[in-house]
Design an enzyme around this catalytic site. Structure first.
Site, PDB file in Angstrom:
ATOM      1  N   LYS A  74     -22.143   6.703  -0.072  1.00 36.33           N
ATOM      2  CA  LYS A  74     -21.150   7.077   0.563  1.00 36.33           C
ATOM      3  C   LYS A  74     -21.260   6.985   2.130  1.00 36.33           C
ATOM      4  O   LYS A  74     -22.568   7.629   2.461  1.00 36.33           O
ATOM      5  CB  LYS A  74     -20.441   8.327   0.279  1.00 36.33           C
ATOM      6  CG  LYS A  74     -18.948   8.406   0.603  1.00 36.33           C
ATOM      7  CD  LYS A  74     -18.097   7.587  -0.431  1.00 36.33           C
ATOM      8  CE  LYS A  74     -16.674   7.545  -0.205  1.00 36.33           C
ATOM      9  NZ  LYS A  74     -15.816   7.030  -1.353  1.00 36.33           N
ATOM     10  N   THR A  93      -7.222   0.577  -8.013  1.00 29.49           N
ATOM     11  CA  THR A  93      -7.340   2.007  -8.338  1.00 29.49           C
ATOM     12  C   THR A  93      -5.961   2.391  -9.164  1.00 29.49           C
ATOM     13  O   THR A  93      -6.310   3.046 -10.318  1.00 29.49           O
ATOM     14  CB  THR A  93      -7.294   2.823  -6.858  1.00 29.49           C
ATOM     15  OG1 THR A  93      -8.564   2.477  -6.236  1.00 29.49           O
ATOM     16  CG2 THR A  93      -7.335   4.249  -7.240  1.00 29.49           C
ATOM     17  N   ASN A 145      -1.514   4.138  -0.829  1.00 28.77           N
ATOM     18  CA  ASN A 145      -1.971   2.945  -1.407  1.00 28.77           C
ATOM     19  C   ASN A 145      -1.969   3.350  -2.859  1.00 28.77           C
ATOM     20  O   ASN A 145      -1.315   2.584  -3.745  1.00 28.77           O
ATOM     21  CB  ASN A 145      -3.337   2.578  -1.054  1.00 28.77           C
ATOM     22  CG  ASN A 145      -4.198   1.546  -1.787  1.00 28.77           C
ATOM     23  OD1 ASN A 145      -4.422   1.635  -2.876  1.00 28.77           O
ATOM     24  ND2 ASN A 145      -4.170   0.331  -1.194  1.00 28.77           N
ATOM     25  N   SER A 189     -14.651  -3.380  -7.298  1.00 27.53           N
ATOM     26  CA  SER A 189     -15.699  -3.637  -6.403  1.00 27.53           C
ATOM     27  C   SER A 189     -16.772  -4.284  -7.023  1.00 27.53           C
ATOM     28  O   SER A 189     -17.472  -5.280  -6.603  1.00 27.53           O
ATOM     29  CB  SER A 189     -16.172  -2.296  -5.735  1.00 27.53           C
ATOM     30  OG  SER A 189     -15.286  -2.131  -4.500  1.00 27.53           O
TER      31      SER A 189
HETATM   32  P1  NAD Z   1      -2.952   6.843   1.646  1.00 31.33           P
HETATM   33  O1  NAD Z   1      -3.579   7.320   2.953  1.00 31.33           O
HETATM   34  O2  NAD Z   1      -2.586   5.351   1.350  1.00 31.33           O
HETATM   35  O3  NAD Z   1      -1.902   7.781   1.036  1.00 31.33           O
HETATM   36  C1  NAD Z   1      -1.837   9.187   1.025  1.00 31.33           C
HETATM   37  C2  NAD Z   1      -0.381   9.738   0.561  1.00 31.33           C
HETATM   38  O4  NAD Z   1      -0.494  11.002   0.602  1.00 31.33           O
HETATM   39  C3  NAD Z   1       0.607   9.265   1.541  1.00 31.33           C
HETATM   40  O5  NAD Z   1       1.971   9.051   0.887  1.00 31.33           O
HETATM   41  C4  NAD Z   1       0.875  10.523   2.383  1.00 31.33           C
HETATM   42  O6  NAD Z   1       1.957  10.571   2.876  1.00 31.33           O
HETATM   43  C5  NAD Z   1       0.549  11.682   1.314  1.00 31.33           C
HETATM   44  N1  NAD Z   1       0.153  12.997   1.878  1.00 31.33           N
HETATM   45  C6  NAD Z   1      -0.648  13.201   2.873  1.00 31.33           C
HETATM   46  N2  NAD Z   1      -0.991  14.485   3.274  1.00 31.33           N
HETATM   47  C7  NAD Z   1       0.055  14.990   2.158  1.00 31.33           C
HETATM   48  C8  NAD Z   1       0.017  16.200   1.788  1.00 31.33           C
HETATM   49  N3  NAD Z   1      -0.297  17.207   2.461  1.00 31.33           N
HETATM   50  N4  NAD Z   1       0.880  16.709   0.784  1.00 31.33           N
HETATM   51  C9  NAD Z   1       1.566  15.673   0.093  1.00 31.33           C
HETATM   52  N5  NAD Z   1       1.278  14.475   0.354  1.00 31.33           N
HETATM   53  C10 NAD Z   1       0.460  14.167   1.290  1.00 31.33           C
HETATM   54  O7  NAD Z   1      -4.129   7.160   0.537  1.00 31.33           O
HETATM   55  P2  NAD Z   1      -4.794   6.843  -0.861  1.00 31.33           P
HETATM   56  O8  NAD Z   1      -5.464   5.596  -0.522  1.00 31.33           O
HETATM   57  O9  NAD Z   1      -3.319   6.155  -1.590  1.00 31.33           O
HETATM   58  O10 NAD Z   1      -5.617   7.935  -1.316  1.00 31.33           O
HETATM   59  C11 NAD Z   1      -4.715   8.863  -1.946  1.00 31.33           C
HETATM   60  C12 NAD Z   1      -6.135   9.570  -2.935  1.00 31.33           C
HETATM   61  O11 NAD Z   1      -6.395   8.958  -3.900  1.00 31.33           O
HETATM   62  C13 NAD Z   1      -7.104  10.142  -2.152  1.00 31.33           C
HETATM   63  O12 NAD Z   1      -7.568  11.392  -2.665  1.00 31.33           O
HETATM   64  C14 NAD Z   1      -7.891   9.234  -2.102  1.00 31.33           C
HETATM   65  O13 NAD Z   1      -9.360   9.679  -2.114  1.00 31.33           O
HETATM   66  C15 NAD Z   1      -7.804   8.717  -3.720  1.00 31.33           C
HETATM   67  N6  NAD Z   1      -8.553   7.441  -3.940  1.00 31.33           N
HETATM   68  C16 NAD Z   1      -7.679   6.434  -3.595  1.00 31.33           C
HETATM   69  C17 NAD Z   1      -8.323   5.258  -3.856  1.00 31.33           C
HETATM   70  C18 NAD Z   1      -7.755   3.890  -3.216  1.00 31.33           C
HETATM   71  O14 NAD Z   1      -8.410   2.883  -3.664  1.00 31.33           O
HETATM   72  N7  NAD Z   1      -6.756   3.938  -2.293  1.00 31.33           N
HETATM   73  C19 NAD Z   1      -9.421   5.017  -4.829  1.00 31.33           C
HETATM   74  C20 NAD Z   1     -10.090   6.209  -5.161  1.00 31.33           C
HETATM   75  C21 NAD Z   1      -9.539   7.444  -4.746  1.00 31.33           C
END
Ligand code: NAD
Length: 440
Positions: free
Chosen positions: A132, A216, A247, A374
């Site tokens: 990471k 994901t 996402n 990936s």
């Molecule tokens: P993102 O930034 O695209 O979306 C995050 C979402 O969470 C948004 O809708 C935002 O408004 C909401 N959010 C932010 N703060 C918040 C809060 N306090 N309470 C409730 N909602 C809140 O992020 P993402 O890529 O969708 O990732 C979300 C989670 O999934 C993270 O924990 C990330 O580590 C995990 N994840 C994502 C991926 C990926 O490929 N996108 C892969 C593995 C893990």
């Protein structure tokens, strides 16, 4: 497998696993994500009867590089950014994991995330260890030129320890396909050959894989389908709540909606929407902004904490850490918890939910779809031969279905909760590879 020398130690390890599974062991709620990860690694190794030297090897990354990157900003001044790259364990193969750009990036967070990547790669049986990276910066306040210079500067700073057969980065929080493209170009310039396999999550025209963007969420739907079947349920007709509409959360809502599930709740950083008859996900997708915010448009919204305890069959935290704690775990109505977010459930809440018979699909399993695709991207880059969407989806489905059943069966045979079972499965190959290499 190396076993501990006395029967007593083996017995106490078995007892430890049962006690954790049954919620007997007192655990602190306030420990950091890094310490929490170490705790599960230690218990998983104990359950497998590995001696202490395995824990000593695996409790921290083998390598951590800290770099300071001077970047000329648009106003002509030079700003120095701090960045990290952690490589947990490369006994199985090169390390792999994303790079995040965020003001709150710390050394400890990057180390913990590299360990989670190792577990994800182990569970999905990829030929990788975990890595990471991160840079302390706020990309929302930076111009495209500044971001490009920072991305290239980071690659120059870590170039000695990364590469297609050493450590392969990818996107993470606030990094995207464009940033991957700059990084790939910089690495190729340094090495003086084209190196698409250096990094994944690239744009399609530079060797990205079809299906990477939604991988994901697609992975979450696969393990959710298997979890539902294990509980005698099915996705069509199930009532699902998803916390987070970014996402991961929005793609997931769309896949489930199209598959006939009733998405009764979604949320974002502003608030949450709940409708027991189901929400119109197409409409919400159209209205959401690029940060995944949509609930601000609805005066009827409730809070995130209210949403988590609403009636549903399946609950999916897909936003941030520490959302399900000992405070609300008793009130969760869902029969299945699928952790799309990293670290949404505390140790104590895991125990409470497991005791209550809620099936937890832990983050290291549920969100592994991204690293699997990936891996497909890297394989395609190395072959110079590209797959169809159907090929990607079919292979992803096979890997994650196997991964779910390995973890589920381990949980049943060892009588431990799913998170511990996931760590047992995720650590096994790495521990064996380390031993066979003569490291232990
Ligand atoms: P993102 O930034 O695209 O979306 C995050 C979402 O969470 C948004 O809708 C935002 O408004 C909401 N959010 C932010 N703060 C918040 C809060 N306090 N309470 C409730 N909602 C809140 O992020 P993402 O890529 O969708 O990732 C979300 C989670 O999934 C993270 O924990 C990330 O580590 C995990 N994840 C994502 C991926 C990926 O490929 N996108 C892969 C593995 C893990």
């Amino acid at each position: 497998m190396t076993t501990t020398s006395t029967k007593t130690a083996a017995e106490s390890a078995q007892n430890a696993s049962l006690q954790v599974a049954q919620g007997v062991v007192p655990v602190a709620e306030n420990i950091s994500v890094f310490e929490r990860t170490q705790e599960v690694i230690r218990t998983a190794l104990e359950v497998m009867n590995y001696n202490d030297s395995y824990y000593e090897l695996l409790k921290e990354p083998l390598r951590l590089l800290t770099v300071r990157i001077p970047i000329r900003m648009d106003d002509g001044k030079v700003k120095v950014f701090v960045g990290y790259r952690a490589q947990h364990n490369d006994a199985v193969g090169p390390t792999k994991g994303g790079i995040r750009f965020h003001p709150d990036v710390t050394e400890e967070e990057v180390k913990a995330l590299s360990m989670w990547m190792s577990i994800k790669c182990g569970i999905t049986n990829l030929p990788y260890g975990g890595g990471k990276g991160g840079i302390q910066c706020d990309p929302r306040t930076m111009s495209m030129g500044e971001l490009e210079r920072l991305s290239r500067g980071y690659v120059r700073a870590v170039s000695q320890i990364v590469g297609p057969t050493k450590d392969i980065p990818a996107p993470d929080v606030f990094t995207n396909a464009q940033i991957m493209a700059w990084m790939m170009d910089e690495y190729s310039r340094i090495r003086e050959f084209d190196a698409p396999g250096f990094i994944t999550g690239k744009p399609l025209v530079l060797g990205g894989s079809i299906g990477r963007e939604s991988s994901t969420a697609k992975g979450v739907t696969i393990v959710m389908r298997e979890a539902a079947a294990a509980m005698g349920m099915s996705i069509p007709g199930s009532r699902v709540i998803i916390q987070g509409f970014g996402n991961a959360g929005s793609f997931l809502a769309k896949f489930l909606y199209d598959a006939g599930a009733k998405v009764v709740g979604i949320s974002d950083a502003v608030g949450a929407l709940y409708n027991p008859d189901g929400l119109n996900i197409d409409e919400l997708m159209d209205k959401r902004d690029s940060f995944g915010t949509v609930t601000n448009l609805f005066p009827s919204r409730i809070t995130n904490q209210e949403l988590l305890v609403k009636d549903c069959d399946i609950l999916v935290p897909a936003a941030i850490e520490n959302q399900i704690t000992e405070k609300n775990a008793h009130d969760i109505k869902a029969r299945i918890l699928v952790e799309a977010a990293n670290g949404p459930t505390t140790t104590k809440a895991t125990e409470i939910l497991s005791e209550r018979g809620v099936l937890i699909v832990p983050d290291v399993l549920a969100s592994a779809g991204g690293v699997v695709v990936s891996y497909f991207e890297w394989v395609q880059n190395n072959q110079g031969y590209y797959w169809t969407e159907d090929e990607v989806n079919e292979r992803l489905d096979r890997i994650l279905t196997d991964a779910f059943h390995n973890v589920y069966d381990t949980s049943r045979t060892k009588r431990v909760h799913m998170r511990l079972a996931a760590y047992i499965v995720g650590l096994r190959k790495m521990a064996e590879a380390s031993r066979l290499r003569g490291w232990l």
